[in-house]
Enzyme design. Structure first.
Site, PDB file in Angstrom:
ATOM      1  N   GLU A 119       0.836  12.444  -6.433  1.00 38.89           N
ATOM      2  CA  GLU A 119       1.175  11.079  -6.035  1.00 38.89           C
ATOM      3  C   GLU A 119       1.604  10.306  -7.288  1.00 38.89           C
ATOM      4  O   GLU A 119       1.098  10.539  -8.380  1.00 38.89           O
ATOM      5  CB  GLU A 119      -0.056  10.425  -5.423  1.00 38.89           C
ATOM      6  CG  GLU A 119       0.105   8.968  -5.033  1.00 38.89           C
ATOM      7  CD  GLU A 119      -1.218   8.330  -4.602  1.00 38.89           C
ATOM      8  OE1 GLU A 119      -1.171   7.361  -3.824  1.00 38.89           O
ATOM      9  OE2 GLU A 119      -2.291   8.805  -5.033  1.00 38.89           O
ATOM     10  N   CYS A 126      -3.570  11.350  -1.242  1.00 38.58           N
ATOM     11  CA  CYS A 126      -4.722  10.726  -1.888  1.00 38.58           C
ATOM     12  C   CYS A 126      -5.747  10.157  -0.904  1.00 38.58           C
ATOM     13  O   CYS A 126      -6.500  10.907  -0.301  1.00 38.58           O
ATOM     14  CB  CYS A 126      -4.245   9.663  -2.879  1.00 38.58           C
ATOM     15  SG  CYS A 126      -5.483   9.258  -4.149  1.00 38.58           S
ATOM     16  N   LYS A 184       2.751   7.329   3.073  1.00 37.37           N
ATOM     17  CA  LYS A 184       1.291   7.273   3.127  1.00 37.37           C
ATOM     18  C   LYS A 184       0.808   6.284   4.180  1.00 37.37           C
ATOM     19  O   LYS A 184       1.186   5.119   4.181  1.00 37.37           O
ATOM     20  CB  LYS A 184       0.767   6.872   1.750  1.00 37.37           C
ATOM     21  CG  LYS A 184      -0.743   6.889   1.588  1.00 37.37           C
ATOM     22  CD  LYS A 184      -1.076   6.512   0.135  1.00 37.37           C
ATOM     23  CE  LYS A 184      -2.562   6.518  -0.140  1.00 37.37           C
ATOM     24  NZ  LYS A 184      -2.820   6.121  -1.559  1.00 37.37           N
TER      25      LYS A 184
END
Length: 265
Positions: A46, A153, A112
Site C-alpha cells: 500500500e 491494510c 480500499k
C-alpha cells in the site's frame, strides 16, 4: 495435500518515501528482482507511490499517469503480474487508496473499502472509500488462470471481506499494507493475516511497508510481510527491513481445504 497447480509469488517489502519518482524507481527494481527469482506475480505495498507522510492528494495520479504507467511497463517487460498500491483522484476532491493489478491477463483495480479511522488516525479525511470487493483473473503460467482477491491494510480487520473473496472464487488473496507501529500492533498483524487466510480459505500474500518511524501519527509501516496457506500456516515472513519474500503457492490445496471444511457461503 499436494497438487500440480503451483505458482511462484513474491512480496516486495519496500520503504516508500514522499517522492513518487524515487518510489517508482524502487518499485521497478523490486519487480525485476522478483522476476529474476522466478515469480509470476509480485505484490508491492500500500502507498508504494507515496508514503502517508505526504498528503495523498498531492501524490494522486490517474491510472494512466506516470507512476502507474511505469509499473505497467516493467510488468510487461518482465512478463509477470504486478499488484501495487497508489493514490488516484476521487470525484469529491479526496483520493482513492487504490490497488492496480497489471499483467499478461490484463488489468484490474480495487479501491480500499475500509478506511483507517482508528488509533487517532482519520484516513477518510483525505481518502474516499471504494464500493465493492474485487477478484481479478491473473495469468499463472503453467498454473493457468488464477483467481486473486484484493484487499488493503485495514481491510484485514473485516472478516466478511475475506469470506466474500473466497466465496467469489479467490484462490489467493493479496494484502498490500502500510501497517502502523505501536503497542501490540505487530502481534495483531500476525494474528489477522493468518485469520483472514482461514476466512477466505485461500492463500494470503501480505506485502507491507518496511518499518519507518511514524510521522505525526501517520502509519508508515512495520514490515512483517507474510505468505500464509488456507489453513493459516505461515510459509514465510520477513522482518522489519526492506526485503523480498518469495514462495510457492500450491493452488490445489485451496479446493481440497474447501471440500474438507465447507464453511464458505
Amino acid at each position: 495435500m499436494t497438487g500440480s497447480r503451483k505458482l511462484t509469488v513474491a512480496a516486495a517489502q519496500l520503504r516508500s518515501g514522499t517522492d513518487p519518482v524515487a518510489n517508482l524507481a524502487q518499485a521497478v527494481e523490486a519487480v525485476r528482482r522478483a522476476a529474476d527469482a522466478g515469480a509470476r506475480l509480485v505484490v508491492l505495498p500500500e502507498a508504494t507511490s507515496a508514503s502517508f507522510a505526504r498528503n495523498p492528494a498531492r501524490a494522486a495520479e490517474p491510472l494512466d499517469g506516470p507512476f502507474a504507467s511505469g509499473v505497467r511497463e516493467v510488468a510487461a517487460a518482465a512478463g509477470m503480474t504486478v499488484v501495487v498500491g497508489l493514490f488516484e483522484p476521487a470525484d469529491d476532491g479526496r483520493v482513492h487508496n487504490t490497488l492496480l493489478v497489471t499483467g499478461p491477463a490484463g488489468e484490474a483495480s480495487y479501491r480500499k473499502v475500509h478506511l483507517f479511522d482508528a488509533f487517532d488516525s482519520r484516513e477518510s479525511d483525505t481518502v474516499a472509500p471504494g464500493e465493492d470487493y474485487v477478484v481479478a483473473d491473473v495469468d499463472g503460467g503453467d498454473a493457468g488462470t488464477v483467481r486473486v482477491g484484493l484487499a488493503t491494510c485495514y481491510d484485514v480487520r473485516f472478516a466478511d471481506q475475506f469470506t466474500a473473496l473466497g466465496a467469489r472464487g479467490a484462490e489467493l488473496v493479496v494484502l498490500p499494507a502500510s501497517w502502523g507501529d505501536g503497542p501490540g500492533k505487530a502481534d495483531q498483524w500476525d494474528v489477522l493475516v493468518r485469520a483472514r487466510a482461514l476466512d477466505a480459505q485461500a492463500w494470503l500474500l501480505a506485502s507491507a511497508q518496511a518499518w519507518q518511524e511514524p510521522v505525526r501519527g501517520a502509519p508508515l509501516g512495520i514490515g512483517r510481510s507474510a505468505l500464509v496457506d488456507p489453513l493459516g500456516a505461515v510459509h514465510g515472513r520477513l522482518g522489519a527491513e526492506p526485503d523480498l519474500l518469495v514462495g510457492e503457492v500450491d493452488l490445489d490445496v485451496v479446493g481440497e481445504v474447501r471440500k474438507r471444511i465447507p464453511v464458505l457461503p
